[in-house]
Write an enzyme that holds these catalytic residues in place. Structure first.
Site, PDB file in Angstrom:
ATOM      1  N   ARG A  45     132.118 100.972  25.231  1.00  0.00           N
ATOM      2  CA  ARG A  45     131.194 100.279  26.131  1.00  0.00           C
ATOM      3  C   ARG A  45     129.692 100.458  26.051  1.00  0.00           C
ATOM      4  O   ARG A  45     129.015  99.515  26.518  1.00  0.00           O
ATOM      5  CB  ARG A  45     131.520 101.644  27.652  1.00  0.00           C
ATOM      6  CG  ARG A  45     130.472 101.154  28.725  1.00  0.00           C
ATOM      7  CD  ARG A  45     131.160 101.884  30.080  1.00  0.00           C
ATOM      8  NE  ARG A  45     130.185 101.660  31.060  1.00  0.00           N
ATOM      9  CZ  ARG A  45     129.561 102.629  31.691  1.00  0.00           C
ATOM     10  NH1 ARG A  45     129.498 103.609  30.954  1.00  0.00           N
ATOM     11  NH2 ARG A  45     128.582 102.413  32.415  1.00  0.00           N
ATOM     12  N   HIS A  49     127.533  97.073  26.498  1.00  0.00           N
ATOM     13  CA  HIS A  49     126.410  97.078  27.331  1.00  0.00           C
ATOM     14  C   HIS A  49     125.192  96.647  26.511  1.00  0.00           C
ATOM     15  O   HIS A  49     124.122  96.138  27.095  1.00  0.00           O
ATOM     16  CB  HIS A  49     126.216  98.231  28.104  1.00  0.00           C
ATOM     17  CG  HIS A  49     127.037  98.424  29.404  1.00  0.00           C
ATOM     18  ND1 HIS A  49     126.934  99.011  30.584  1.00  0.00           N
ATOM     19  CD2 HIS A  49     128.346  97.798  29.675  1.00  0.00           C
ATOM     20  CE1 HIS A  49     127.649  98.982  31.289  1.00  0.00           C
ATOM     21  NE2 HIS A  49     128.630  98.096  30.818  1.00  0.00           N
ATOM     22  N   HIS A 173     139.561  97.379  28.606  1.00  0.00           N
ATOM     23  CA  HIS A 173     139.495  98.691  29.495  1.00  0.00           C
ATOM     24  C   HIS A 173     140.920  99.179  29.500  1.00  0.00           C
ATOM     25  O   HIS A 173     141.460  99.984  29.908  1.00  0.00           O
ATOM     26  CB  HIS A 173     139.444  97.742  30.935  1.00  0.00           C
ATOM     27  CG  HIS A 173     137.971  97.555  31.581  1.00  0.00           C
ATOM     28  ND1 HIS A 173     137.880  96.725  32.617  1.00  0.00           N
ATOM     29  CD2 HIS A 173     136.808  97.930  31.176  1.00  0.00           C
ATOM     30  CE1 HIS A 173     136.751  96.751  32.851  1.00  0.00           C
ATOM     31  NE2 HIS A 173     136.099  97.467  31.801  1.00  0.00           N
ATOM     32  N   TRP A 189     142.796 103.252  33.261  1.00  0.00           N
ATOM     33  CA  TRP A 189     143.672 102.017  33.402  1.00  0.00           C
ATOM     34  C   TRP A 189     145.045 102.187  33.163  1.00  0.00           C
ATOM     35  O   TRP A 189     145.868 101.457  33.752  1.00  0.00           O
ATOM     36  CB  TRP A 189     142.868 100.864  32.941  1.00  0.00           C
ATOM     37  CG  TRP A 189     141.646 100.263  33.335  1.00  0.00           C
ATOM     38  CD1 TRP A 189     141.429  99.406  34.322  1.00  0.00           C
ATOM     39  CD2 TRP A 189     140.306 100.713  33.004  1.00  0.00           C
ATOM     40  NE1 TRP A 189     140.235  99.170  34.729  1.00  0.00           N
ATOM     41  CE2 TRP A 189     139.524 100.075  33.780  1.00  0.00           C
ATOM     42  CE3 TRP A 189     139.622 101.904  32.248  1.00  0.00           C
ATOM     43  CZ2 TRP A 189     137.963 100.241  33.661  1.00  0.00           C
ATOM     44  CZ3 TRP A 189     138.453 101.967  32.122  1.00  0.00           C
ATOM     45  CH2 TRP A 189     137.333 100.994  32.724  1.00  0.00           C
TER      46      TRP A 189
HETATM   47 FE1  CCH Z   1     134.050  97.911  31.545  1.00  0.00          FE
HETATM   48  N1  CCH Z   1     133.566  99.056  33.002  1.00  0.00           N
HETATM   49  N2  CCH Z   1     133.437  96.555  32.579  1.00  0.00           N
HETATM   50  N3  CCH Z   1     134.126  96.525  29.915  1.00  0.00           N
HETATM   51  N4  CCH Z   1     134.208  99.330  30.090  1.00  0.00           N
HETATM   52  C1  CCH Z   1     133.778 100.698  32.817  1.00  0.00           C
HETATM   53  C2  CCH Z   1     134.098 101.165  31.648  1.00  0.00           C
HETATM   54  C3  CCH Z   1     134.495 100.586  30.616  1.00  0.00           C
HETATM   55  C4  CCH Z   1     133.318  96.449  34.058  1.00  0.00           C
HETATM   56  C5  CCH Z   1     132.784  97.529  34.480  1.00  0.00           C
HETATM   57  C6  CCH Z   1     133.449  98.814  34.409  1.00  0.00           C
HETATM   58  C7  CCH Z   1     133.987  95.168  30.079  1.00  0.00           C
HETATM   59  C8  CCH Z   1     133.868  94.323  31.106  1.00  0.00           C
HETATM   60  C9  CCH Z   1     133.591  95.096  32.401  1.00  0.00           C
HETATM   61  C10 CCH Z   1     134.657  99.295  28.917  1.00  0.00           C
HETATM   62  C11 CCH Z   1     134.649  98.076  27.948  1.00  0.00           C
HETATM   63  C12 CCH Z   1     134.336  96.824  28.590  1.00  0.00           C
HETATM   64  C13 CCH Z   1     133.201 101.079  34.167  1.00  0.00           C
HETATM   65  C14 CCH Z   1     133.384 102.509  34.399  1.00  0.00           C
HETATM   66  C15 CCH Z   1     133.039 100.190  35.061  1.00  0.00           C
HETATM   67  C16 CCH Z   1     132.584 100.208  36.446  1.00  0.00           C
HETATM   68  C17 CCH Z   1     131.901 103.357  33.862  1.00  0.00           C
HETATM   69  C18 CCH Z   1     132.277 104.848  34.186  1.00  0.00           C
HETATM   70  O1  CCH Z   1     132.111 105.044  35.270  1.00  0.00           O
HETATM   71  O2  CCH Z   1     131.949 105.494  33.246  1.00  0.00           O
HETATM   72  C19 CCH Z   1     133.054  95.019  34.626  1.00  0.00           C
HETATM   73  C20 CCH Z   1     132.909  94.817  36.020  1.00  0.00           C
HETATM   74  C21 CCH Z   1     133.352  94.192  33.622  1.00  0.00           C
HETATM   75  C22 CCH Z   1     133.463  92.551  33.618  1.00  0.00           C
HETATM   76  O3  CCH Z   1     133.747  92.149  34.660  1.00  0.00           O
HETATM   77  C23 CCH Z   1     133.839  94.573  28.617  1.00  0.00           C
HETATM   78  C24 CCH Z   1     133.707  93.066  28.353  1.00  0.00           C
HETATM   79  C25 CCH Z   1     134.238  95.523  27.616  1.00  0.00           C
HETATM   80  C26 CCH Z   1     134.298  95.642  26.350  1.00  0.00           C
HETATM   81  C27 CCH Z   1     134.402  94.489  25.463  1.00  0.00           C
HETATM   82  C28 CCH Z   1     135.148 100.589  28.306  1.00  0.00           C
HETATM   83  C29 CCH Z   1     135.723 100.742  26.867  1.00  0.00           C
HETATM   84  C30 CCH Z   1     134.933 101.447  29.522  1.00  0.00           C
HETATM   85  C31 CCH Z   1     135.393 102.992  29.636  1.00  0.00           C
HETATM   86  C32 CCH Z   1     134.129 103.631  29.222  1.00  0.00           C
HETATM   87  C33 CCH Z   1     134.398 105.233  29.028  1.00  0.00           C
HETATM   88  O4  CCH Z   1     133.370 105.950  29.308  1.00  0.00           O
HETATM   89  O5  CCH Z   1     135.639 105.642  28.859  1.00  0.00           O
END
Ligand code: CCH
Length: 291
Positions: A45, A49, A173, A189
């Protein structure tokens, strides 16, 4: 102006593989972090970002300047919680003072994908730190999870991605969790949140209903009420232009890996220009080096 990659003098694959190995070793020492998620999700993530602020129309944003430690990018609500990943990697910025933040943060994502069982991700160094205000992207470029499919399509289009790449990228995800203290959303997820697989797509095609709780609108699975989907995740099955790729990836993990690797490598390089003939590195996993 163009952000032309500059590799620190004398540094090559061997040097970056050494950092890769250090990051992988620290991930391995922290497998219990975040209820067993480890740092895989956090690091992927962070890399996303750092990169996903890119705007192809203005050619601004992206990972080049490593600007996420500065306001207003650092205080963008979308980046809540990512200090954990930056802090995790910071000791390697100290140990290897020649690596830039953008290189370190994107490399961390590559390590996390590969070490959690995902595909090889070609990666190139040469991002250069900046603290110039003009190099810091405005907040609001990263996606809002409460939105619909059309919004997701347009947001990824702004980065230069088509529907197929968008679906592939969101397959990340499979890793990690949502945290109420970061985003308001809660939970993983699926059950294998420390393994890079196509499980996100397999589950997405199953039954989901809106969770009854005090938090923001999110979905839970009909079968166990244990796993979650964001509204933007569910949007991938509501729109035919996304659903066809969800089905492809659910049925064929190799195809997902191939497409993810390509799209993720491109994501990490948004806004970075490389000299002609520059060749990406492919890192060996820890397992490959031990066997
Ligand atoms: Fe995501 N993501 N993401 N995401 N994401 C969150 C967590 C992760 C969206 C929203 C969220 C991508 C696209 C999108 C990861 C990778 C990717 C969270 C929770 C939200 C909200 C954050 C928290 O509460 O800690 C949305 C909206 C989109 C697109 O529409 C893409 C693209 C990627 C990577 C290529 C990962 C991995 C996580 C888990 C983070 C963790 O701390 O475990």
């Amino acid at each position: 102006g163009p952000n032309i990659a500059k590799v620190p003098s004398g540094k090559g694959l061997k040097d970056y593989q050494e950092i890769y190995n250090d990051i992988a070793g620290k991930i391995e020492e922290n497998l219990d972090y975040d209820g067993g998620a480890g740092f895989y999700g956090q690091l992927v993530r962070l890399s996303w970002h750092a990169s996903g602020t890119y705007d192809k129309n203005t050619k601004t944003g992206g990972s080049f300047y490593g600007s996420m430690i500065y306001d207003p990018e650092s205080s963008d609500g979308a980046n809540a919680g990512l200090a954990a990943g930056r802090d995790f990697l910071y000791e390697f910025a100290v140990k290897y003072p020649w690596i830039s933040r953008g290189d370190l943060w994107t490399l961390g994502g590559v390590v996390a994908v590969q070490e959690s069982g995902g595909p090889k991700v070609p990666w190139r160094p040469g991002r250069v730190d900046s603290f110039d205000k003009r190099d810091i992207p405005p907040p609001g470029n990263l996606p809002d999870a409460s939105e619909d499919g059309k919004y997701v399509r347009n947001l990824f289009k702004r980065m230069g991605f088509g529907d197929r790449e968008t679906v592939a990228l969101i397959g990340a995800h499979c890793l990690g969790k949502c945290h109420t203290h970061n985003s308001g959303y809660e939970g993983p997820w699926g059950p294998s949140f420390n393994m890079f697989t196509n499980d996100f797509f397999v589950r997405l095609l199953q039954g989901w209903h809106v969770r009854k709780w005090d938090g923001p609108k999110q979905y839970e699975d009909d079968e166990s009420n244990s796993f979650m989907m964001l509204p933007t995740d569910i949007a991938l099955k509501e729109e035919s232009y996304f659903l066809k790729y969800v089905k492809l990836y659910a049925a064929d993990q190799d195809l997902f890996f191939k497409d993810f690797s390509k799209a993720y490598a491109a994501l990490l390089e948004l806004g970075v220009e490389y000299p002609r003939g520059s060749k990406p590195f492919l890192f060996k996993t820890i397992d490959e080096q031990e066997s």
